[in-house]
Every structure is written in structure tokens, then in C-alpha cells.
Scaffold this motif. Structure first.
Motif, PDB file in Angstrom:
ATOM      1  N   ILE A 366       0.854  -1.185   0.000  1.00  0.00           N
ATOM      2  CA  ILE A 366       0.000   0.000   0.000  1.00  0.00           C
ATOM      3  C   ILE A 366       0.891   1.238   0.000  1.00  0.00           C
ATOM      4  O   ILE A 366       1.762   1.383   0.863  1.00  0.00           O
ATOM      5  N   GLU A 367       0.672   2.110  -0.998  1.00  0.00           N
ATOM      6  CA  GLU A 367       1.439   3.350  -1.106  1.00  0.00           C
ATOM      7  C   GLU A 367       2.941   3.077  -1.063  1.00  0.00           C
ATOM      8  O   GLU A 367       3.713   3.821  -0.445  1.00  0.00           O
ATOM      9  N   GLY A 368       3.363   2.000  -1.717  1.00  0.00           N
ATOM     10  CA  GLY A 368       4.776   1.662  -1.758  1.00  0.00           C
ATOM     11  C   GLY A 368       5.298   1.004  -0.506  1.00  0.00           C
ATOM     12  O   GLY A 368       6.469   0.619  -0.441  1.00  0.00           O
ATOM     13  N   ASP A 369       4.454   0.877   0.512  1.00  0.00           N
ATOM     14  CA  ASP A 369       4.862   0.259   1.770  1.00  0.00           C
ATOM     15  C   ASP A 369       4.442  -1.204   1.756  1.00  0.00           C
ATOM     16  O   ASP A 369       3.257  -1.524   1.808  1.00  0.00           O
ATOM     17  N   SER A 370       5.400  -2.101   1.674  1.00  0.00           N
ATOM     18  CA  SER A 370       5.092  -3.521   1.574  1.00  0.00           C
ATOM     19  C   SER A 370       4.708  -4.080   2.932  1.00  0.00           C
ATOM     20  O   SER A 370       5.371  -3.834   3.941  1.00  0.00           O
ATOM     21  N   LEU A 371       3.602  -4.818   2.949  1.00  0.00           N
ATOM     22  CA  LEU A 371       3.206  -5.523   4.155  1.00  0.00           C
ATOM     23  C   LEU A 371       3.829  -6.911   4.216  1.00  0.00           C
ATOM     24  O   LEU A 371       3.607  -7.662   5.153  1.00  0.00           O
ATOM     25  N   GLY A 372       4.611  -7.242   3.161  1.00  0.00           N
ATOM     26  CA  GLY A 372       5.347  -8.494   3.166  1.00  0.00           C
ATOM     27  C   GLY A 372       4.501  -9.681   2.768  1.00  0.00           C
ATOM     28  O   GLY A 372       3.332  -9.576   2.429  1.00  0.00           O
ATOM     29  N   PHE A 373       5.128 -10.850   2.793  1.00  0.00           N
ATOM     30  CA  PHE A 373       4.472 -12.099   2.454  1.00  0.00           C
ATOM     31  C   PHE A 373       4.010 -12.784   3.734  1.00  0.00           C
ATOM     32  O   PHE A 373       4.709 -12.781   4.740  1.00  0.00           O
ATOM     33  N   ARG A 374       2.850 -13.358   3.670  1.00  0.00           N
ATOM     34  CA  ARG A 374       2.336 -14.152   4.785  1.00  0.00           C
ATOM     35  C   ARG A 374       1.811 -15.472   4.228  1.00  0.00           C
ATOM     36  O   ARG A 374       1.265 -15.518   3.129  1.00  0.00           O
ATOM     37  N   SER A 375       1.967 -16.540   4.991  1.00  0.00           N
ATOM     38  CA  SER A 375       1.427 -17.838   4.573  1.00  0.00           C
ATOM     39  C   SER A 375       0.854 -18.545   5.785  1.00  0.00           C
ATOM     40  O   SER A 375       1.369 -18.414   6.902  1.00  0.00           O
TER      41      SER A 375
END
Length: 644
Positions: A366-375
Motif C-alpha cells: 500500500i502506497e509503496g509500503d510492503s506488508l510483506g508475504f504471509r502464509s
């Protein structure tokens, strides 16, 4: 006399067989394994077209009835308005921001990047159709108006071979907009295929869904006085807050799945000897042959069985580009087992169980801010217990989330359904749902400390055919979340209730018809949940057959209204709705006059939309705060169905 007895015997046997089996294939063996809920003569073309929606379990299909006239003038400008019991603020341009007036607290769990403002327009797995046909089916539709806007739709489906179907559906939405800075050009496309083995033990399906939406927007008019004070009669000349705002949405979904039953299916039919029939008159003699089949009496199936195993794999990508950008990629799968393995048997399994696991792999930015990968891996289960004619269904599912507290979302639901007749025309239902749901990820981006929204819902519903449908429900909310006027995500500090009553009815006196939809709501905290007290839609029309089986006509009026309330406003920069307490929307009647003509399988319509805007001196028809609704317009179109 012998010939006459032979003819009577052959016709009687044929009638008995037609009541038991599908005899639409006059020159081939009857199709087994597919459940057709309504069997019709071969001469009725639409009875050969069947459909089903995506579901992670053993698939059963339903008959698709030929699209008929819409008693609302086709609702070209806002097809969402035709959804039964739902009312939308945008009774104007397709592509314009819209918001449902009717809140639903019963939907399944699911993470959302942002509230979907294209609900009802965009294609998703839960609203695309899969088909099985015994004759190709096509639909072509063109809708336009005196402005430059238009909607084009094309659908085609056919079976490539018995049991294997391919179909596509395309829709282009291109409204001009009603005032400076509004324009939309949206493409919606899905292509589906599915396969049933002859005994339905093997079932497979796949889908490709593509949505491409371009919208030029603005922030609404700078001063409502330009509209209400009649200072400007030309919408294009109105001063607006933003002139050059543009957003693009590009969505892509891929799905593939297969399930296989370990339990052999029963043979429903067996062939008998053919009977030669000779029909003679004084001048002619004709010959025909009737192939005799009948139903084999089968042993009662077993409730405890090896079941059906299935797997479905889904890729979902959603991308929004504006002054900022958001991205969502989700890789998921469904692995399930069910003991409901007899899709084509008259015996009703007294206990149906489905259990499964759903692994996820998600990336969001969001807005260039990565919330990363989740599994993670989520479980789900469903059980249905037969109670005489009725049944009780229990559902449970859990889903991990991005919330800061690390607690998974959950949903538990129970539904008691009881039909008072064997045809399910007279049905009562009671439903209870308890859900904890993580707020949209866009909210968590602004406020990571938000709690999950907890809702407890109980509702009762009764419907009799299409004559009356009434429901009463109450929903308790705790930790409700919304955006304030500064576009910050906030959380309610106290719980509240939302009470809702809905009535849909169809009345008929000969060729006169009255369709009514009424909605009454009350929120004990309108700051957290602003809703109109009353919303209503009424269609009064005549339905006349001018030429039997050839020409049918409807002439009527639509009247729509919802009471004043502090409607959430729309921010085009972020694509978010936010709560405000300065401007009320509603308190105004919208009236349409329409004419529908059905010539064979083609439907023509013309509609004078918002007719009362022509003589209203005080203009107060806003679809959202500071967004004028559409004034008077003339709309027309044609929809043509082809059964080949």
C-alpha cells in the motif's frame, strides 16, 4: 385394433419414461450423473441450458430459465438496483461511486485490501457462471442513451463434447459522465470450462477472470448551491473540486479444480427393445421408432462412504493505480472431502459433511509500503442434517490475518430451513451467525492497533413463491471500524445494534402487476453505522401478450425513495468512503417511465429516467454528498437470446 393398441402402449410407455428420465436426446443414450432440477420437453429450448456457481464441493447444476422482461425498464443506468432488496445511492452513472444501503453481516470470511466499490459490476469467482448445455446458447446486448454512454455484453456457451463445456462472458461499460471530470471505460471478461464424466464421479472446472477499469473522477462539486440554486443548467460547466483525477483497476483471477468420487454411481437407466410405431390415415402412412428405457431400482445409498476428494487452486491479483498504488497477490488452494457423493440419486442423504483445508500465500503493498508475504493454512467445515422436509446446516471456518494481535478470524453459522410443501414454494428460515473479522488492510495500514470487528447476527425469513419475501434481523457490532473526515481509520468505543426489516412482494390483478421492495432500518449508533430509516422501490406496470408466443409488452412506472441520512462521502484520491456529519442525502423521489417489448427471444426497451426532474424547481437529488445524481435521461437497448 392391434395397431391402435400398439400405438397406445407405446405412447403410455414413452410418457412413463419421460416422467422418470431425461429424454431430450432422441438419438442417443440419456445423460446420467447430472442433476436437472426441472425436466421440460425437448421443444423448450432453454431447458437444455444449465448452470452452476463456483463452490468447493461436489457440484450440482440448475436449469437456467430464458431471460425474461425486466419490470424496471432494464435499469440500464444502474443494474445493481435490480438486486432483490438492495438499494444503492448511485441511481446514476455506471462507474460512479456507489454504496449499498443494506448492510449484510452474513458473508463468508475473506481478507480485503480495500472496500470494493465495484461490487456487482466486477466479476469474481462467486458471481461468474459455469454451464452445461445440450444446445449452444448465446446472448447479445446493446444499451445506450441520448448521451454518448453505452453498455455492450456478449455471452456464449456450448458443450464441446458430452460433459465438457466452454463459455465466455464479456461486458463493456462506457458512460460519459454527468458533470465535469467524470468518465469510465470498464472491461469485464470471464472464460470458464468444466467437465463431468458420464456418471459424474469425475468433475473438473477452470476459470479466467479479467477486470480492467479506468475511471476519471473528481471530488464532487465545490458548492452545492450551483446545483440546488439552478445557477448552472449544464453539468459540464459546474465547478468541481478535482478535474484531472484518474484511477485504474486491473484484476486477474485464475482458478482450476478437480474432484473425484471413490463411490461408484448408480446406473439410473437401462435400454429396452425399440418399438416400431405405424400411424396411418386415409391418405398417408408414417413410421416412427421409440427407444424404450426405464429406471433401475437401486439399493439405498450409504451415508458412511469413502466420499469425494477434491482440490482447487486459485491465483488472485488486484492492482489499483492512482496518486498512490495498491497491490494484492494471493495464492490459495482448497482441499476438501465430502460424503455427499450421489448428485443424481433421489435418495436424500440424512447427514452431509464437508471438511477441508485452505492454504494461503499473500503479498500486499500500500502506497509503496510492503506488508510483506504471509502464509498459513485455514480449516473449514460444513454439515447438513435432514429434518423431515427441512434441514439444519452448520458452518465453521477460521482464517489467519494481518492484524497486530495475531488472533485468527472466525465465523460460525447455523441455518434452519423448513419448506411447508414438497416443491419448496412455501419456506421458512432462521439463521444465526457469529463472526470476528479483521478490518480492511487499508485500515490497518493507517492504524495497526485496530481490533477485529465482532458481529453477532440473528435473522428470520419467510417466502412464498415470488409473491412475498419477508425478513427480520438484528446484528450486534463491537469494535466497528470506519474512516473519519481526515481519512484516518478509527474504532468504535462502544457496541451497538442494527435492526433491519425487509419486504419484497409481487401482486397481480390480471394483466396489472405491482412489485414492491421496502426496507426499514434502525441503528442505535448512527455515528458508527449511518443508515436510512426507510428505502422503497415500487414498479407498477401492465404485462400484455399482444400476439401469443410472438409479442409481449410491458408499460409501467418505477418509483424509488430513501429517507434522509448522513451518507458516507467518497474520496477519489484514496478510493475510500468516509463518515461525515455535515450533509444529508435522500428525501427525494425518483420516477421512471418505461416500455418493454419482447419479440420472440429479443427484448427491446426504452426508458425515460428520472422523469420528475423535468419539473422539479428545487434540485436535491444527490447520489452522494456533493455528487449530483443523474437528471432526466432517455435510454434504450436490445437484448437477444439465441438457442441453437
Amino acid at each position: 385394433m392391434k395397431r391402435l393398441l400398439l400405438i397406445i402402449l407405446a405412447l403410455a410407455v414413452a410418457h412413463t419414461v419421460s416422467a422418470q428420465a431425461d429424454t431430450s436426446h432422441a438419438d442417443s443414450k440419456p445423460v446420467r450423473g447430472l442433476e436437472y432440477h426441472k425436466e421440460e420437453p425437448d421443444s423448450v429450448k432453454q431447458s437444455k441450458v444449465h448452470y452452476f456457481f463456483y463452490t468447493p464441493a461436489q457440484t450440482k447444476i440448475n436449469a437456467m430459465y430464458m431471460p425474461q422482461l425486466s419490470p424496471t425498464g432494464m435499469q440500464f443506468n444502474d443494474p445493481l438496483d435490480e438486486l432483490n432488496g438492495n438499494y444503492y445511492l448511485s441511481v446514476g452513472v455506471i462507474g460512479h461511486p456507489h454504496l449499498a444501503l443494506y448492510s449484510d453481516a452474513t458473508e463468508p470470511l475473506g481478507l480485503r485490501l480495500i472496500t470494493d466499490r465495484f461490487t456487482g459490476y466486477a466479476k469474481r469467482l462467486d458471481n461468474v457462471r459455469f454451464y452445461q448445455t445440450r444446445t449452444p446458447y448465446s446472448l447479445l446486448s446493446y444499451n445506450s442513451s441520448l448521451n454518448k454512454d453505452y453498455v455492450i455484453r456478449a455471452t456464449h456457451t456450448q458443450n464441446i463434447m458430452p460433459g465438457w463445456n466452454a463459455s465466455f462472458d464479456y461486458k463493456l461499460v462506457r458512460p460519459e459522465g454527468v458533470f465535469t471530470g467524470t468518465y469510465a471505460k470498464d472491461h469485464f471478461l470471464d472464460a470458464t470450462t468444466n467437465y463431468f464424466s458420464r456418471d459424474s464421479r469425475l468433475q473438473a472446472k477452470a476459470a479466467v477472470i479479467w477486470n480492467s477499469m479506468r475511471n476519471d473522477e473528481n471530488g464532487g462539486i465545490t458548492d452545492d448551491g450551483y446545483f440546488t440554486g439552478n445557477y448552472s443548467t449544464n453539468y459540464a460547466g459546474m465547478p468541481v473540486n478535482i478535474y484531472d483525477m484518474q484511477t485504474r483497476h486491473n484484476d486477474l483471477t485464475l482458478m482450476g479444480g478437480v474432484n473425484y468420487s471413490l463411490v461408484p454411481q448408480f446406473e439410473r437407466y437401462r435400454e429396452r427393445d425399440s418399438i416400431a410405431v405405424i400411424v396411418g390415415t386415409d391418405s398417408t402412412i408414417s413410421y416412427d421408432t421409440i427407444a424404450i428405457t426405464d429406471t433401475i431400482p437401486a439399493h439405498k445409498p450409504k451415508m458412511l462412504n469413502a466420499g469425494t476428494f477434491g482440490i482447487e487452486v486459485i491465483y488472485d491479483r488486484r492492482k489499483r493505480v492512482a496518486i498512490d498504488s495498491t497491490m494484492w497477490r494471493e495464492y490459495s488452494a482448497r482441499l476438501f472431502w465430502t460424503n455427499d457423493v450421489y448428485p443424481d440419486h433421489r435418495w436424500r442423504n440424512p447427514v452431509k459433511v464437508t471438511v477441508g483445508l485452505q492454504p494461503h500465500y499473500i503479498f500486499a503493498a500500500i502506497e509503496g509500503d510492503s506488508l510483506g508475504f504471509r502464509s498459513w493454512v485455514d480449516p473449514f467445515a460444513r454439515a447438513e442434517v435432514a429434518l423431515g422436509r427441512g434441514s439444519i446446516v452448520g458452518e465453521a471456518e477460521s482464517r489467519n490475518s494481518f492484524n497486530a494481535h495475531g488472533t485468527p478470524d472466525s465465523r460460525f453459522a447455523a441455518t434452519l430451513t423448513y419448506p411447508f410443501d414438497s416443491l419448496h414454494n412455501n419456506v421458512a428460515e432462521i439463521k444465526a451467525v457469529h463472526t470476528t473479522r479483521t478490518p480492511d488492510l487499508r485500515m490497518l495500514h493507517y492504524n495497526k492497533n485496530l481490533d477485529a470487528v465482532v458481529t453477532s447476527y440473528v435473522g428470520a425469513r419467510y417466502h412464498y413463491k415470488d409473491v412475498v419475501d419477508i425478513s427480520l434481523q438484528a446484528t450486534h457490532y463491537n469494535h466497528n471500524t470506519w474512516f473519519d473526515t481526515t481519512l484516518l481509520a478509527v474504532e468504535g468505543t462502544s457496541p451497538f445494534w442494527l435492526y433491519q426489516a425487509r419486504l419484497t412482494t409481487h401482486l397481480q390483478w390480471g394483466w396489472l402487476h405491482l412489485d414492491m421492495q421496502h426496507l426499514i432500518q434502525h441503528s442505535t449508533d448512527t455515528t458508527q453505522m449511518p443508515v436510512p430509516l426507510l428505502a422503497t422501490k415500487n414498479s407498477f406496470y401492465t404485462d400484455i401478450v399482444l400476439i401469443k408466443d410472438v409479442l409481449r409488452a410491458q408499460i409501467g412506472v418505477d418509483l424509488r425513495y430513501h429517507s434522509l441520512f448522513f451518507s458516507p462521502n467518497y474520496d477519489p484520491y484514496t478510493g475510500l468512503f468516509y463518515h461525515q456529519r455535515t450533509a444529508k442525502v435522500g428525501g427525494y423521489i425518483w420516477g421512471d417511465v418505461f416500455l418493454n417489448l419482447q419479440l420472440k427471444r429479443a427484448v427491446f426497451y426504452v426508458k425515460a429516467g428520472h422523469l420528475n426532474a423535468l419539473w422539479e424547481e428545487e434540485r436535491k437529488y444527490f447520489s452522494l454528498p456533493h455528487y449530483p445524481g443523474q437528471g432526466f435521461g432517455l435510454f434504450y437497448g436490445i437484448t437477444w437470446n439465441f438457442f441453437d
